[in-house]
Design a protein around this motif. Structure first.
Motif, PDB file in Angstrom:
ATOM      1  N   ARG A 299       0.872  -1.173   0.000  1.00  0.00           N
ATOM      2  CA  ARG A 299       0.000   0.000   0.000  1.00  0.00           C
ATOM      3  C   ARG A 299       0.904   1.215   0.000  1.00  0.00           C
ATOM      4  N   LEU A 300       1.071   1.816  -1.172  1.00  0.00           N
ATOM      5  CA  LEU A 300       2.016   2.911  -1.349  1.00  0.00           C
ATOM      6  C   LEU A 300       1.274   4.233  -1.234  1.00  0.00           C
ATOM      7  N   LYS A 301       1.712   5.064  -0.285  1.00  0.00           N
ATOM      8  CA  LYS A 301       1.013   6.318   0.007  1.00  0.00           C
ATOM      9  C   LYS A 301       1.992   7.478  -0.076  1.00  0.00           C
ATOM     10  N   GLY A 302       1.533   8.603  -0.635  1.00  0.00           N
ATOM     11  CA  GLY A 302       2.377   9.787  -0.678  1.00  0.00           C
ATOM     12  C   GLY A 302       2.687  10.298   0.713  1.00  0.00           C
ATOM     13  N   GLY A 303       3.906  10.830   0.889  1.00  0.00           N
ATOM     14  CA  GLY A 303       4.292  11.354   2.199  1.00  0.00           C
ATOM     15  C   GLY A 303       4.465  10.261   3.223  1.00  0.00           C
ATOM     16  N   ASP A 304       3.890  10.478   4.399  1.00  0.00           N
ATOM     17  CA  ASP A 304       3.960   9.514   5.500  1.00  0.00           C
ATOM     18  C   ASP A 304       2.562   8.946   5.728  1.00  0.00           C
ATOM     19  N   PRO A 305       2.447   7.616   5.913  1.00  0.00           N
ATOM     20  CA  PRO A 305       1.120   7.011   6.041  1.00  0.00           C
ATOM     21  C   PRO A 305       0.319   7.521   7.231  1.00  0.00           C
ATOM     22  N   PHE A 306       0.997   7.978   8.272  1.00  0.00           N
ATOM     23  CA  PHE A 306       0.309   8.358   9.506  1.00  0.00           C
ATOM     24  C   PHE A 306       0.150   9.870   9.667  1.00  0.00           C
ATOM     25  N   ILE A 307       0.468  10.635   8.634  1.00  0.00           N
ATOM     26  CA  ILE A 307       0.253  12.085   8.682  1.00  0.00           C
ATOM     27  C   ILE A 307      -0.700  12.449   7.551  1.00  0.00           C
ATOM     28  N   PHE A 308      -1.970  12.573   7.876  1.00  0.00           N
ATOM     29  CA  PHE A 308      -3.036  12.860   6.919  1.00  0.00           C
ATOM     30  C   PHE A 308      -3.062  11.851   5.772  1.00  0.00           C
ATOM     31  N   GLY A 309      -2.655  10.616   6.063  1.00  0.00           N
ATOM     32  CA  GLY A 309      -2.632   9.583   5.026  1.00  0.00           C
ATOM     33  C   GLY A 309      -3.638   8.481   5.234  1.00  0.00           C
ATOM     34  N   ARG A 310      -4.440   8.579   6.303  1.00  0.00           N
ATOM     35  CA  ARG A 310      -5.462   7.575   6.619  1.00  0.00           C
ATOM     36  C   ARG A 310      -4.866   6.182   6.853  1.00  0.00           C
ATOM     37  N   GLY A 311      -3.574   6.154   7.166  1.00  0.00           N
ATOM     38  CA  GLY A 311      -2.957   4.864   7.451  1.00  0.00           C
ATOM     39  C   GLY A 311      -3.555   4.188   8.661  1.00  0.00           C
ATOM     40  N   GLY A 312      -3.943   4.983   9.668  1.00  0.00           N
ATOM     41  CA  GLY A 312      -4.547   4.406  10.865  1.00  0.00           C
ATOM     42  C   GLY A 312      -5.844   3.682  10.564  1.00  0.00           C
TER      43      GLY A 312
END
Length: 476
Positions: A299-312
Motif C-alpha cells: 500500500r504505497l502512500k504519498g508522504g507519511d502514512p500516519f500524517i493525513f494519510g489515513r494509514g490508521g
C-alpha cells in the motif's frame, strides 16, 4: 580471478599486526571482530588504538618489529610507516608459509583484506584485487543499502530451523523452494522489523502446514515521501521490490511507481476532491482481501502514512481481521517541501513550534482551532490547502495575524514540477489567481518563510527524465 575469496577462522588464533598508525588500526579492528588474539608491535600508537591495548585479546609490544614476532602466528599484517620493514615482514612470512597482508604493497602480499559488510553471521566482502580500494569502499556503500542489519538475525533463525526443515522436506528441491519463499516473505519481514516471536510463530505454522507451507499474505503500508525518489527509505525500496500487488494513489509520483517490482499487479485507488476512484472503506476491504489470498500487498502512500494519510484507518481494518502488516514511515510533505524550498520550519528567532493541519474542506467549512493557529512564534503548515486558501487567509487575519505575515505555497514539492509562490497573507491570493498552481500543494505560514530570501545559496537541480529535484549548494 586474481585472488581466491575465502573466509579464515582466526578465533583465539595468534595474529601479528606490525604498526601503530591508522591503517594498522583498521586492520586490527577487523581481526579483533573476528576473535583473533592479536600481537601488536609498534613503538607508538595513534590515539584511536590506545584504548584497545588494554583488552585481553591484544598484547602490545612497544618496540620496533623483530623477526621473532612472526613465531607461531596464524596470520600477519605489516602496516608500519617504513616500506622496507613491511617488505621484510612480507618476505619472512612467505618463507614461513604464514599468510601476510602488506599495506599498500600488493606484490608483497599473499592475501588482501577486502571492504566488509558485517551482518554477522552474514558477512559480505568486496575486493577489487588491490586495483582500487576506494572503489571497493564505494561498492560496499552501495551494498550496505541492500543488506539490512536484520540479515544477521535472519541467518540465526535459519540456523535454528535448518535441521527441522531438512526433516520436514526430504527432497532438496522442496527444501530450496521452502527457504526461497520464507526468506523473501513474511517470516523475513518479521525478522527485519524486530518481531522475532512472530517470525518463530510463522515458521512453526509453515512447518506444520499440510499444503503450501508458505501462504504468508501480508500488507506493507509504505510512505513514498513527497515525490523525489531519492527520499525513499531503504526499507521502502526493499518492500517495493518484493510485493505481488501495489495499491497506490495519485500523490505517489510516477518515478516512484516505476521502481516497484516490474511484474507486480498495479491497482490505482487515487482520490481527488469530490472525485474518488475508490472510497476509503473499499480500499480497506481490498487490502484485507488481497492479503487473505496470500499476496504480499504494497500500500504505497504519498508522504507519511500516519500524517493525513489515513494509514490508521487501514491498519485498523487489517488488525481487526488478523492480517499481518507493517508500516514504513516516509518523509512527510511538510518536511520535504520546506527543505527543498529553502524554508526552515523552526528557527530559534522566529518559530519555536510547528503545527501540521489539514486544509481539506468538509461540508463547506474548515473546522480548525483558529485562535491556536494564530498564535505568534510558530509555523503552521496546511496540507491540501489550495482550495481553502481564501478561508485560511481570512480566518488567520480575523484572529489577529498580521496581513504582512509571510506565506509560501509550494506546488508539487521535491519534484521537477516544484514551484514556489511566496507572498504575505495580504497578497498571496492575488499571486495564486494570476498563475494558478497545480496540485498537490502545501501552504506554509510563518516568519520562517522570509528566511528563504536570506538563504540565497539555496538552489535545486531538476532532472525531468528522472522526475527528481535535488537541493545543492552553489557550484556543486
Amino acid at each position: 580471478m586474481e585472488y581466491l575469496p575465502i573466509f579464515l577462522d582466526v578465533k583465539n588464533q595468534p595474529c601479528l599486526v606490525a604498526g601503530g598508525g591508522p591503517i594498522a588500526h583498521r586492520k586490527l579492528e577487523n581481526l579483533r571482530r573476528a576473535g583473533a588474539h592479536i600481537r601488536l608491535v609498534s613503538p607508538r600508537l595513534v590515539p584511536e588504538l590506545e584504548p584497545l591495548v588494554g583488552l585481553p585479546q591484544i598484547d602490545w609490544h612497544q618496540r620496533p618489529f623483530e623477526d621473532s614476532d612472526l613465531d607461531d602466528v596464524r596470520l600477519a599484517v605489516a602496516a608500519t610507516d617504513d616500506r622496507d620493514v613491511n617488505r621484510r615482514i612480507g618476505a619472512l612470512a612467505r618463507a614461513a608459509n604464514v599468510p601476510v597482508n602488506v599495506a599498500d604493497q600488493p606484490a608483497d602480499c599473499t592475501f588482501i583484506m577486502p571492504s566488509v559488510i558485517d551482518r554477522s553471521p552474514v558477512v559480505v566482502a568486496v575486493s577489487t584485487g588491490s586495483a582500487s580500494p576506494v572503489l571497493a569502499r564505494m561498492i560496499r556503500a552501495r551494498l550496505e543499502s541492500l543488506v539490512p542489519a536484520g540479515y544477521g538475525r535472519l541467518a540465526d533463525l535459519c540456523s535454528r530451523y535448518r535441521d527441522r526443515v531438512k526433516d520436514r522436506f526430504v527432497r532438496q528441491r522442496d527444501r530450496r523452494r521452502f527457504w526461497d519463499q520464507v526468506l523473501q516473505g513474511g517470516v523475513a519481514e518479521r525478522v527485519f522489523s524486530g518481531h522475532l516471536e512472530e517470525a518463530d510463530a510463522a515458521m512453526e505454522r509453515a512447518l506444520a502446514a499440510d499444503g503450501d507451507p508458505t501462504d504468508m499474505g501480508e500488507v506493507y503500508l509504505v510512505g513514498a515521501g513527497p515525490g523525489d525518489p531519492d527520499l525513499l527509505t531503504f526499507r521502502a525500496l526493499r518492500l517495493m521490490q518484493q510485493a505481488d500487488v501495489v495499491v497506490y494513489d495519485r500523490l505517489v509520483a510516477k518515478p516512484i511507481i516505476d521502481m516497484v517490482r516490474r511484474d507486480a499487479e498495479h491497482i490505482y485507488v487515487g482520490k481527488q476532491r469530490n472525485q474518488h476512484t475508490m472510497r476509503q472503506e473499499e480500499i480497506n476491504r481490498l487490502l484485507a482481501r488481497l492479503a487473505k489470498q496470500g499476496h504480499r500487498v504494497l500500500r504505497l502512500k504519498g508522504g507519511d502514512p500516519f500524517i493525513f494519510g489515513r494509514g490508521g484507518e487501514e491498519i485498523d481494518t487489517l488488525a481487526a481481521e488478523g492480517i499481518p502488516f507493517q508500516v514504513v514511515p516516509g518523509i512527510t510533505a511538510a518536511s520535504g517541501c520546506a527543505c527543498y524550498g529553502g524554508i526552515p520550519l523552526t528557527h530559534r528567532d522566529h518559530a519555536q513550534s510547528v503545527t501540521f493541519v489539514t486544509g481539506h474542506l468538509k461540508d463547506g467549512s474548515m473546522n480548525l482551532n483558529w485562535p491556536q493557529l494564530a498564535q505568534p512564534n510558530q509555523t503552521v503548515v496546511f496540507y491540501m490547502g489550495l482550495v481553502g486558501l481564501p478561508i485560511i487567509v481570512d480566518r488567520l487575519q480575523q484572529h489577529g495575524v498580521s496581513p504582512d505575515m509571510p506565506v509560501a505555497l509550494i506546488q508539487q514539492g521535491t519534484t521537477h514540477m516544484q514551484k514556489i509562490y511566496a507572498g504575505t497573507l495580504s497578497n498571496i491570493i492575488e499571486r495564486v489567481q494570476a498563475d494558478p498552481p497545480e496540485p498537490p500543494t502545501l501552504v506554509i505560514v510563518g516568519e520562517v518563510v522570509k528566511l528563504r530570501e536570506k538563504l540565497g545559496w539555496f538552489t535545486t537541480t531538476r532532472d525531468p527524465a528522472q522526475g527528481a529535484t535535488t537541493p545543492v549548494l552553489p557550484g556543486a
